[in-house]
Scaffold this active site. Structure first.
Site, mmCIF file in Angstrom:
data_model
loop_
_atom_site.group_PDB
_atom_site.id
_atom_site.type_symbol
_atom_site.label_atom_id
_atom_site.label_comp_id
_atom_site.label_asym_id
_atom_site.label_seq_id
_atom_site.Cartn_x
_atom_site.Cartn_y
_atom_site.Cartn_z
ATOM 1 N N LYS A 170 -2.340 21.274 -5.366
ATOM 2 C CA LYS A 170 -1.421 20.151 -5.545
ATOM 3 C C LYS A 170 -2.005 19.159 -6.547
ATOM 4 C CE LYS A 170 0.730 16.401 -2.858
ATOM 5 N NZ LYS A 170 0.033 15.247 -3.501
ATOM 6 N N HIS B 8 1.294 12.444 -7.752
ATOM 7 C CA HIS B 8 0.751 11.721 -6.604
ATOM 8 C C HIS B 8 1.580 10.463 -6.321
ATOM 9 C CE1 HIS B 8 -2.814 12.209 -3.994
ATOM 10 N NE2 HIS B 8 -2.565 10.949 -3.687
ATOM 11 N N TYR C 281 0.829 -1.202 0.000
ATOM 12 C CA TYR C 281 0.000 0.000 0.000
ATOM 13 C C TYR C 281 0.866 1.256 0.000
ATOM 14 C CZ TYR C 281 -3.171 3.630 1.679
ATOM 15 O OH TYR C 281 -3.870 4.799 1.824
#
Length: 385
Positions: A258, A282, A31
């Protein structure tokens, strides 16, 4: 003693990453590490740095190296910002509080995620360091207004709007691991937990996971599973630049957008009143085959660098990476995974070790290049291969 020995033997960010890998169950490490689709952008974020040479100057007085700079008017010790990353208690029981303490001690900025597992209130009470808050584009605009007003009252100086997550990226590692919050016991996860007893022990003796910043939106149904489901349904696919302009006006302070990877969007950000933007893929977790932020940095700076401050994230692991981005015009570099590696490896001390590694590399690399201050890192320091 064993803990400190482990940290002392972490000489670079990759060492911290390996220490984190050895401590986390596989489904949680995946993850943390995983990207979208084929992870092309994830890998490109690292390989892009090899396309630039650093040009050094010799016989320069380098007796005093100063890594301090200003970011949106705040004087900080390093051109490094801890970017928003959610659910930090997955990696260590102290989570975002440990990150906040280390950032404050080092005099650098922490951006606290709305999806933090500690509240904006707790971090504000924990330190008086540089703190920014991060928000998502939620359907419940009233709740967003209340939360942002609360952060402003708590003393968070800037708001960061994450603009590239209205739809979740295709993170196939998580699908294969059937990753959920809270983790569900399956034969596969139980096998992985059995070989990570230290992490499992911390998990069992710690309070249940939660997302306290969203608890008020659900009334009494604020268990973690309910909040995760609510959050997934709250991402607003109708949010536009007009809405961003309104949010910036309501915030009334330094405002950063962002998730930008194009000159066109950088210009729009300047038009709606943003004080800064963060070029971001990201971490390779959203649109695969998007460009690495380093590939668009110079053209964005050339286009809007006189109107707002340009930050950059995704893939930074070395002091030389930071220098290359600053030479192309970035004001500061946002890092995420590196401090999470440190957090996993040793809590607050591990996050501090992350900062120490990057600071020492930056100081040494600046000295080797004949540069004594951040202002001396210019395009003349760089050559494209």
């Amino acid at each position: 003693m064993k803990h400190q020995f482990r940290l002392n033997n972490c000489h670079n960010i990759e060492d911290l990453r390996e220490a984190a890998r050895k401590r986390l169950p596989r489904f949680i490490f995946d993850y943390l590490e995983g990207g979208a689709d084929d992870e092309f952008t994830l890998n490109r974020n690292r390989s892009v740095f090899s396309e630039y040479y650093l040009l050094q100057r010799v016989l320069v007085d380098i007796a005093g190296i100063d890594t301090s700079t200003t970011v949106l008017g705040e004087k900080v010790a390093l051109p490094i910002i801890f970017t928003s990353t959610g659910a930090n208690r997955l990696y260590h029981p102290d989570g975002e509080l440990a990150v906040a303490r280390a950032a404050a001690e080092a005099n650098i900025i922490q951006i606290l995620a709305a999806t933090a597992m500690v509240s904006f209130d707790d971090v504000a009470a924990e330190t008086d360091g540089h703190k920014w808050c991060q928000m998502y584009v939620l359907k419940d605009r009233g709740f967003t207004r209340e939360l942002t007003a609360h952060c402003r009252n708590l003393g968070y100086r800037a708001m960061v709007l994450t603009a590239d997550c209205t739809v979740a990226g295709n993170r196939e590692r998580d699908y294969r691991n059937r990753f959920t919050l809270p983790p569900k016991p399956t034969l596969k996860t139980l096998q992985q937990l059995s070989v990570r007893p230290a992490w499992l022990w911390d998990y069992l003796r710690s309070p249940a996971y939660n997302f306290p910043n969203f608890a008020g939106a659900l009334g009494s149904h604020d268990d973690v599973a309910s909040i995760v489901q609510w959050f997934g349904n709250q991402m607003d696919t109708t949010f536009t630049w007009k809405d961003a302009a309104k949010l910036a006006e309501e915030w009334g302070g330094p405002f950063v957008i962002k998730g930008i990877t194009s000159v066109a969007d950088a210009r729009l950000a300047a038009e709606v009143g943003a004080h800064g933007i963060s070029l971001s893929s990201h971490g390779g977790r959203q649109l695969d085959h998007a460009p690495s932020p380093m590939e668009v940095l110079q053209e964005v700076v050339d286009s809007v660098g006189d109107k707002l401050e340009v930050f950059i994230d995704s893939g930074f692991r070395r002091g030389t990476d930071i220098i290359k981005a600053l030479a192309l015009g970035a004001r500061a570099c946002l890092i995420g995974r590196p401090y999470l590696y440190g957090l996993t490896a040793g809590g607050e001390a591990g996050v501090t070790r992350t900062i120490e590694i990057l600071r020492s590399e930056l100081e040494r690399d600046m000295a080797l290049m004949g540069i004594t201050g951040i202002a001396g890192i210019t395009p003349d320091c760089l050559r494209r291969r």
